[in-house]
Design a protein around this motif. Structure first.
Motif, PDB file in Angstrom:
ATOM      1  N   MET A  60       0.832  -1.311  -0.033  1.00 15.71           N
ATOM      2  CA  MET A  60      -0.136   0.066  -0.003  1.00 15.71           C
ATOM      3  C   MET A  60       0.342   0.975  -0.004  1.00 15.71           C
ATOM      4  O   MET A  60       0.766   2.459  -0.299  1.00 15.71           O
ATOM      5  CB  MET A  60      -1.092   0.124   1.255  1.00 15.71           C
ATOM      6  N   GLN A  61       1.988   1.170   0.607  1.00 17.47           N
ATOM      7  CA  GLN A  61       2.622   2.114   0.767  1.00 17.47           C
ATOM      8  C   GLN A  61       4.312   2.709  -0.172  1.00 17.47           C
ATOM      9  O   GLN A  61       5.373   3.900  -0.514  1.00 17.47           O
ATOM     10  CB  GLN A  61       3.748   2.540   1.235  1.00 17.47           C
ATOM     11  N   TYR A  99      -4.190  -7.201   4.218  1.00 14.85           N
ATOM     12  CA  TYR A  99      -5.139  -7.444   3.194  1.00 14.85           C
ATOM     13  C   TYR A  99      -6.304  -8.572   2.957  1.00 14.85           C
ATOM     14  O   TYR A  99      -5.929  -8.575   0.942  1.00 14.85           O
ATOM     15  CB  TYR A  99      -5.054  -6.359   1.328  1.00 14.85           C
ATOM     16  N   HIS A 106      -9.821  -1.468   0.666  1.00 11.14           N
ATOM     17  CA  HIS A 106      -9.194  -1.578   2.581  1.00 11.14           C
ATOM     18  C   HIS A 106      -9.281  -0.171   3.179  1.00 11.14           C
ATOM     19  O   HIS A 106      -9.222   0.511   2.467  1.00 11.14           O
ATOM     20  CB  HIS A 106      -7.571  -2.139   2.804  1.00 11.14           C
ATOM     21  N   TYR A 108      -8.468   2.527   5.504  1.00  9.33           N
ATOM     22  CA  TYR A 108      -6.648   3.308   5.671  1.00  9.33           C
ATOM     23  C   TYR A 108      -6.923   4.603   6.165  1.00  9.33           C
ATOM     24  O   TYR A 108      -8.108   4.988   7.100  1.00  9.33           O
ATOM     25  CB  TYR A 108      -7.030   4.014   4.315  1.00  9.33           C
ATOM     26  N   GLN A 110      -5.591   7.949   7.230  1.00 10.14           N
ATOM     27  CA  GLN A 110      -4.416   9.315   6.716  1.00 10.14           C
ATOM     28  C   GLN A 110      -4.454  10.172   7.212  1.00 10.14           C
ATOM     29  O   GLN A 110      -5.311  10.920   7.719  1.00 10.14           O
ATOM     30  CB  GLN A 110      -5.407   9.821   5.243  1.00 10.14           C
ATOM     31  N   ILE A 128      -0.722   7.161   3.272  1.00 13.19           N
ATOM     32  CA  ILE A 128      -1.008   6.180   3.299  1.00 13.19           C
ATOM     33  C   ILE A 128      -1.438   5.148   4.181  1.00 13.19           C
ATOM     34  O   ILE A 128      -1.622   5.155   4.710  1.00 13.19           O
ATOM     35  CB  ILE A 128      -2.749   6.820   3.029  1.00 13.19           C
ATOM     36  N   GLY A 129      -0.488   4.509   3.018  1.00 13.36           N
ATOM     37  CA  GLY A 129      -0.214   3.297   3.279  1.00 13.36           C
ATOM     38  C   GLY A 129       0.732   2.612   4.453  1.00 13.36           C
ATOM     39  O   GLY A 129       0.110   2.011   5.328  1.00 13.36           O
ATOM     40  N   THR A 132      -1.734   3.506   8.189  1.00 11.84           N
ATOM     41  CA  THR A 132      -2.420   1.825   7.594  1.00 11.84           C
ATOM     42  C   THR A 132      -1.667   0.702   8.453  1.00 11.84           C
ATOM     43  O   THR A 132      -2.342   0.287   9.195  1.00 11.84           O
ATOM     44  CB  THR A 132      -3.224   2.039   6.386  1.00 11.84           C
TER      45      THR A 132
END
Length: 285
Positions: A60-61, A99, A106, A108, A110, A128-129, A132
């Protein structure tokens, strides 16, 4: 050392330690462990009864799929390092464990302002990744303490902000950048550098230090010219400069002479490798 890959198994082990009233420390990593990680582990041991290290390369990041695919994976080597350091738990889940319904669906976390400036502007969605996965690890492990290096300085502030604003009962402890003798900051991405690039890479920190010396000498005057000269020096050396500027070290607002607590944040490309570094400094009264 327990190697745990399933959330259910982790939860049971955490509850066991909680019932024993043990204090827990978490060192979150993406693996490819180096001296900086080891220093964090040693610090964690001073604070808590139980030290947990997570290894999870968090998709995710990553704003670049190719960057994700080539990220160095050294799980067996990492296990040997962690066993040698006598940590209590290694949590190394698969992507499907973290995930189960995929990344796009998913929930998240922020941090609005800090996630979108500087590094966040260059790498949309990156923070955000980060927040989370860190938030998820905090919920799973419920540590008393968590440890982060200051090389990823903006990330550190982002994590501190969401921990404070979402009322996590966790103390965030940071460790100054660990460097090689030539000044190069330890980083998993250093493995990407070829022999010539490894010789050039320490020049980044050298320029950061010399720039700070000039800023202090001029008491913050002629900042634009000073920063521009630093960028030119880096370009001549073969770096592609993405970020190189002075910010308020508390808020990451742009430089102001009225603020005494400052930091230079730098993100550059050397070949195909992105390097980041920083250094704090104070303006005289």
């Amino acid at each position: 050392m327990y190697i745990i890959k399933k959330i259910d198994t982790l939860y049971k082990k955490i509850q066991f330690f909680k019932k024993q009233q043990k204090t827990l420390a978490l060192v979150p990593t993406m693996g490819n462990l180096h001296e900086g990680h080891i220093k964090l582990i040693l610090l964690a041991k001073k604070y808590a009864d139980i030290v947990i290290v997570s290894i999870f390369i968090n998709p995710m990041q990553f704003d670049n799929t190719l960057d994700l695919k080539k990220y160095p994976q050294t799980f067996l080597e990492d296990c040997l390092i962690l066993k040698n350091e006598k940590i209590d738990i290694l949590f190394a889940p698969k992507i499907s464990e973290i995930y189960p319904n995929g990344i796009k669906m998913h929930t998240y976390i922020q941090v609005p302002k800090l996630s979108k400036i500087i590094e966040g502007k260059s790498r949309p969605g990156h923070f955000i990744g980060v927040t989370t996965i860190i938030g998820k690890l905090f919920n799973l492990i419920q540590p008393n303490f968590s440890f982060f290096g200051e090389k990823d300085y903006q990330q550190l502030l982002v994590v501190k902000t969401f921990v404070k604003e979402l009322n996590y009962p966790i103390k965030i402890i940071s460790l100054p950048i660990i460097r090689l003798k030539n000044g190069l900051a330890f980083s998993s991405r250093n493995r990407y550098l070829n022999a010539l690039e490894l010789k050039k890479a320490p020049f980044l920190y050298k320029i950061i230090r010399s720039t700070i010396n000039i800023i202090l000498k001029n008491n913050g005057r002629k900042l634009y010219e000073t920063i521009n000269l630093a960028k030119i020096s880096l370009i001549k050396k073969g770096f592609l400069v993405d970020i190189f500027n002075v910010y308020n070290s508390k808020t990451l607002d742009v430089f102001s002479k009225t603020n005494k607590q400052n930091i230079i944040l730098a993100s550059v490309w050397l070949g195909t490798t992105r390097l980041i570094d920083n250094k704090k400094f104070k303006l005289p009264n």
